[in-house]
Design a protein around this motif. Structure first.
Motif, PDB file in Angstrom:
ATOM      1  N   ALA A  28       0.874  -1.182   0.000  1.00  0.00           N
ATOM      2  CA  ALA A  28       0.000   0.000   0.000  1.00  0.00           C
ATOM      3  C   ALA A  28       0.904   1.223   0.000  1.00  0.00           C
ATOM      4  CB  ALA A  28      -0.894   0.011   1.232  1.00  0.00           C
ATOM      5  N   PRO A  53      -3.055   8.314  -4.334  1.00  0.00           N
ATOM      6  CA  PRO A  53      -4.528   8.251  -4.327  1.00  0.00           C
ATOM      7  C   PRO A  53      -5.119   7.010  -5.007  1.00  0.00           C
ATOM      8  CG  PRO A  53      -3.749  10.272  -5.412  1.00  0.00           C
ATOM      9  CD  PRO A  53      -2.558   9.461  -5.090  1.00  0.00           C
ATOM     10  N   MET A  54      -4.335   6.324  -5.827  1.00  0.00           N
ATOM     11  CA  MET A  54      -4.898   5.167  -6.516  1.00  0.00           C
ATOM     12  C   MET A  54      -5.360   4.119  -5.505  1.00  0.00           C
ATOM     13  SD  MET A  54      -2.567   6.702  -8.400  1.00  0.00           S
ATOM     14  CE  MET A  54      -1.082   6.135  -9.188  1.00  0.00           C
ATOM     15  N   ARG A  55      -6.630   3.735  -5.650  1.00  0.00           N
ATOM     16  CA  ARG A  55      -7.227   2.817  -4.674  1.00  0.00           C
ATOM     17  C   ARG A  55      -6.885   1.383  -5.021  1.00  0.00           C
ATOM     18  NH1 ARG A  55     -10.974   7.208  -3.401  1.00  0.00           N
ATOM     19  NH2 ARG A  55     -10.853   7.941  -5.518  1.00  0.00           N
ATOM     20  N   GLN A  56      -5.627   1.008  -4.887  1.00  0.00           N
ATOM     21  CA  GLN A  56      -5.210  -0.351  -5.208  1.00  0.00           C
ATOM     22  C   GLN A  56      -3.915  -0.640  -4.476  1.00  0.00           C
ATOM     23  OE1 GLN A  56      -4.068   1.011  -9.424  1.00  0.00           O
ATOM     24  NE2 GLN A  56      -2.669  -0.694  -9.031  1.00  0.00           N
ATOM     25  N   ALA A 103     -10.329   3.465   5.249  1.00  0.00           N
ATOM     26  CA  ALA A 103     -10.063   3.714   3.830  1.00  0.00           C
ATOM     27  C   ALA A 103     -11.325   3.432   3.017  1.00  0.00           C
ATOM     28  CB  ALA A 103      -8.903   2.839   3.349  1.00  0.00           C
ATOM     29  N   ARG A 104     -12.023   2.385   3.394  1.00  0.00           N
ATOM     30  CA  ARG A 104     -13.240   2.040   2.665  1.00  0.00           C
ATOM     31  C   ARG A 104     -14.324   3.075   2.951  1.00  0.00           C
ATOM     32  NH1 ARG A 104     -17.345  -2.651   3.590  1.00  0.00           N
ATOM     33  NH2 ARG A 104     -18.627  -2.112   1.793  1.00  0.00           N
ATOM     34  N   CYS A 141     -10.859   6.402   0.286  1.00  0.00           N
ATOM     35  CA  CYS A 141      -9.493   6.776  -0.106  1.00  0.00           C
ATOM     36  C   CYS A 141      -8.694   5.489  -0.225  1.00  0.00           C
ATOM     37  CB  CYS A 141      -8.875   7.724   0.913  1.00  0.00           C
ATOM     38  SG  CYS A 141      -8.587   6.975   2.512  1.00  0.00           S
ATOM     39  N   SER A 142      -7.426   5.620  -0.609  1.00  0.00           N
ATOM     40  CA  SER A 142      -6.626   4.401  -0.749  1.00  0.00           C
ATOM     41  C   SER A 142      -6.116   3.981   0.627  1.00  0.00           C
ATOM     42  CB  SER A 142      -5.457   4.635  -1.702  1.00  0.00           C
ATOM     43  OG  SER A 142      -4.433   5.356  -1.067  1.00  0.00           O
ATOM     44  N   GLN A 185      -3.059   5.867   1.589  1.00  0.00           N
ATOM     45  CA  GLN A 185      -3.299   7.216   2.113  1.00  0.00           C
ATOM     46  C   GLN A 185      -3.732   7.169   3.569  1.00  0.00           C
ATOM     47  OE1 GLN A 185      -6.144   8.401  -0.950  1.00  0.00           O
ATOM     48  NE2 GLN A 185      -4.930  10.228  -1.331  1.00  0.00           N
ATOM     49  N   GLU A 214     -14.061   7.747 -11.684  1.00  0.00           N
ATOM     50  CA  GLU A 214     -12.619   7.912 -11.902  1.00  0.00           C
ATOM     51  C   GLU A 214     -12.240   7.823 -13.372  1.00  0.00           C
ATOM     52  OE1 GLU A 214     -11.344   4.958  -9.063  1.00  0.00           O
ATOM     53  OE2 GLU A 214     -10.464   6.519  -7.798  1.00  0.00           O
TER      54      GLU A 214
END
Ligand code: ADP
Ligand code: ZN
Ligand code: ZN
Length: 742
Positions: free
Chosen positions: A19, A23-26, A98-99, A103-104, A107, A722
């Motif tokens: 992680a 910002p990418m949620r992956q 995060a969920r 956000c990621s 983050q 997105e």
């Protein structure tokens, strides 16, 4: 310390999911190169290549396969830890957050970890290496080492006693000499776990005797002490009713069971008295985590909490994520305070996450305040939270006198009515202090041309310039834009320019002229920006060096000024009429908090409000019924209007150089969200300040009847949002449970 692993047990190649603070949620996959022999575990930090940068992230998963093509997969550079950074409960908390906040994970995790660790600082290990002589080393003759002076030197030092690895380094003893002596079996090393002082867990000692609790306090403490496992309690107690004493009594029983306490407060610098009360009650280590610490000091405090050395941890919003070895209780003081909600970046709410953390750690959470947020009040009234009330002032403080000064058609002297000036004189002449609130800093909130009426507006924002006379500048409080005060009107060229309205700077000036015998102090962001300035001002106020205190909202938080007997609120109308649906709630809290500042030490207090709205029902209700009833009425109004906390809100902000881009983007977002009886989309509409720092700002509000509906609908829409081409042309952000609609 590297632990080598048996290759046969861990077939290579090995891949990790990481992680990263982007910002990418992956999660991103990397290979663990053969050169790294430690087995990575979930929660350890790794340094990895990311585009052209190097980033530090946390391992979230390990596997022996990876579905990226071999030429695409990069290797991690370095593994930074030999054990996971956070306890499992805090991973679960950040993953949940995060969920929830869309956000990621990276983050959210980077909010939860001290800056020093985010930058790659080493965690001091909890073991120390000692070198000492062996049996044969002790009986060996040093004469045999004549030709090996480095080895002789090592032996001479070790004959005096054992040495740690650090001491060896600082004595500059030779490494090869150590190695040679080790091979001869004259010296040896061992690893010992550092001793951490946990004696407070065995026997808790008090530094002072607790006060005898009054019946209300005793009932509250007994109820809290019965709780085991997760419980959330709202302690609604008027200012001065002895909430802090309840916290202290609860702490005593938590600490004496060997458990730690985490206490969150809105702002450390503003509450020195409360903090010193926690410090002086118990003979334990207290870790105070605040913005004045260096990154390394913060890390040290974090580690004391993590090892259990610090029994009490006190901090602001971000301290919520401090790990505890022996979690016992979480207390939020002034739970209604909006500073618990982060406004920039990830907009998490420390109160809501504290409740979730309590759940995950199976410990009680206590929310204390004189003026509960409507969110907490609703939870207490519906039975989700236990509700405890303290209705009496604990000391002998007298009740406050309240009054409204109707200023419609009244002559004002720089914003002050005759009635208020007269009342001030009475209190000052009696030797007391007077506190005036005005929530506008600067000299005047606008610069007006006396000839053409032009108001000078920031060229980058939809806002007027504030005049700062002492700086000789006009300044925009929204983007920082500033110029020397113009000599001529920008519109007509006239030189007849004047300030419009009154700010704290002008108010303090006029009070100095009006009351030359009584020193004036001004407390706002301009006078307290220097480090230590606020503390110095507060000290001087307590010593009585100032008699008249002029301040913005800053002064309303948590201070006890025993000699203040008169509090005046000057800008009541401005506070009541705002675009924000929370304005009445906030005003109710401010009014009640400042009323509580008056007359605490056996001196009767008076609170006066200047307003053009003497019949305003909000004011009347607050004055006659008090905050509790007022807030219950507000809660009903929110229910009828389908506003939070009755419904659930997500605010989507977008800004762009072209207003149309932001509008079109949000219109497309709106199309992707469900609209029916239980979910509503409002907007796009201009933000209350629709231009800021040269960009146009637009809002879209998504509201649903239940929390889950919001979660599912938005999770579903997010990937499509997105991938909208306009998503790249705008800056946009998500604010769940927004506290501030600006
Ligand atoms: P709050 O936190 O609710 O504003 P505090 O705990 O600061 O109230 O208490 C207000 C004042 O009353 C403090 O000076 C405190 O020492 C005093 N006080 C609190 N509880 C008691 C008590 N049981 N007996 C005597 N004085 C008390
Ligand atoms: Zn003009
Ligand atoms: Zn501006």
């Amino acid at each position: 310390m590297l632990v080598s692993i048996d290759q046969s047990c861990h077939p290579m190649p090995l891949f990790v999911e990481v992680a990263l603070p982007v910002p990418m949620r992956q999660a991103f996959s990397y290979k663990v190169p053969d050169s790294i022999s430690t087995l990575p575990k979930k929660g350890m930090r790794v340094k990895v290549p990311f585009g052209r940068q190097q980033l530090i992230g946390l391992v979230t998963g390990i596997s022996d396969t990876c579905n990226l093509a071999p030429q695409q997969i990069k290797s991690i550079f370095e593994l930074l830890d030999d054990e996971p950074l956070l306890p499992d409960s805090l991973y679960k908390l950040t993953a949940w957050a995060a969920r929830y906040y869309f956000c990621s994970l990276g983050q959210m995790l980077s909010q939860a970890i001290p800056v020093a660790l985010r930058k790659g600082a080493e965690i001091s290990s909890n073991t120390t290496t000692f070198w000492h002589l062996t049996q044969s080393g002790r009986s060996a003759s040093l004469d045999t080492l004549k030709r090996a002076p480095a080895q002789k030197k090592v032996m001479e030092h070790l004959l005096k006693g054992e040495l740690t690895q650090d001491e060896i380094s600082s004595l500059a003893l030779s490494k090869s000499a150590l190695k040679a002596l080790n091979e001869r079996a004259w010296i040896t090393q061992d690893e010992r776990v550092n001793s951490i002082d946990l004696s407070w867990r065995e026997k808790l000692e008090l530094d002072e005797d607790p006060l005898t609790l009054n019946p209300e306090q005793a009932i509250a403490v007994a109820t809290l002490n019965q709780q085991t496992g997760y419980h959330c309690t709202l302690l609604e107690g008027i200012t001065g009713s002895g909430k802090t004493e309840v916290y202290l009594a609860l702490l005593e029983s938590v600490l004496s069971k060997g458990k730690q306490a985490l206490i969150l407060v809105p702002e450390i610098g503003l509450t020195p008295q409360t903090i010193s009360r926690f410090k002086s009650r118990f003979k334990v280590q207290v870790a105070v985590i605040h913005s004045g610490l260096t990154d390394n000091q913060r890390l040290a405090a974090w580690q004391q909490a993590k090892t259990g050395e610090a029994a009490i941890i006190i901090g602001t919003r971000s301290a919520l994520f401090t790990p505890m070895a022996f979690p016992g209780v979480i207390i939020l003081d002034e739970e209604h305070d909006s500073s618990f909600k982060q406004q920039e970046g990830v907009g998490y709410h420390a109160r809501d996450l504290a409740v979730m953390r309590g759940h995950l750690e199976k410990i009680p959470v206590l929310l204390g305040t004189a003026t509960p947020s409507l969110e907490s009040l609703q939870n207490a009234l519906s039975g989700r939270y236990k509700h405890l009330e303290l209705g009496q002032r604990a000391g002998n403080a007298e009740k406050v006198r309240q009054g409204i000064i109707d200023i419609s058609n009244q002559p004002l002297n720089t914003g002050l009515s005759h009635a208020l000036l007269n009342e001030m004189r009475i209190h000052l002449d009696a030797g007391n202090q007077v506190l005036l609130f005005l929530n506008r800093r600067g000299f005047a909130p606008a610069l007006l041309c006396h000839e053409c009426g032009h108001l000078h507006e920031c060229d980058r924002c939809d806002a007027f310039f504030t005049v700062h006379q002492s700086l000789g500048e006009i300044r925009c409080h929204h983007c920082g834009n500033h110029y020397a005060i113009p000599k001529q009107c920008h519109n007509c060229g006239s030189t007849m320019l004047m300030g419009q309205g009154v700010g704290t700077e002008q108010l303090a000036n006029i009070l100095e002229k009006e009351f030359p015998k009584y020193p004036v102090v001004r407390i706002d962001r301009d006078t307290t920006s220097r480090k230590g300035a606020l503390e110095a001002h507060l000290n001087a106020i307590h010593k009585g060096e100032y008699k008249i205190l002029v301040g913005t909202q800053m002064l309303a938080k948590g201070h006890h000024f025993p000699d203040v007997t008169l509090v005046g609120l000057l800008d009541v109308d401005g506070a009541l009429f705002s675009a924000d649906f929370r304005a009445p709630e906030r005003f109710g809290q401010l009014y009640t908090q400042v009323s509580g500042r008056a007359g605490r030490a056996r001196k009767p207090g008076t609170v006066l409000m200047q307003t053009h709205q003497a019949d305003n029902p909000v004011l009347r209700e607050l004055m006659h019924k008090g905050y509790g009833e007022f807030a219950r009425g507000q809660l009903n109004e929110r229910k009828q209007a389908l506003l939070p906390p009755a419904w659930h809100m997500l605010l989507i902000r977008a800004e762009a150089h072209q207003a149309l881009d932001a509008d079109n983007f949000l219109s497309q977002v709106a199309e992707l969200l469900p609209q029916n009886e239980e979910s509503e989309v409002i907007g796009p509409m201009p933000a209350p300040m629709d231009k800021k720092a040269g960009k146009y700002r637009r809002h879209l509000i998504f509201q649903t009847k239940s929390r889950n509906q919001l979660q599912h609908a938005f999770e579903h829409a997010l990937p499509q949002i997105e991938s909208l081409p306009l998503a790249k042309r705008c800056r946009w952000s998500l604010d769940r449970d927004p506290q501030d609609l600006l």
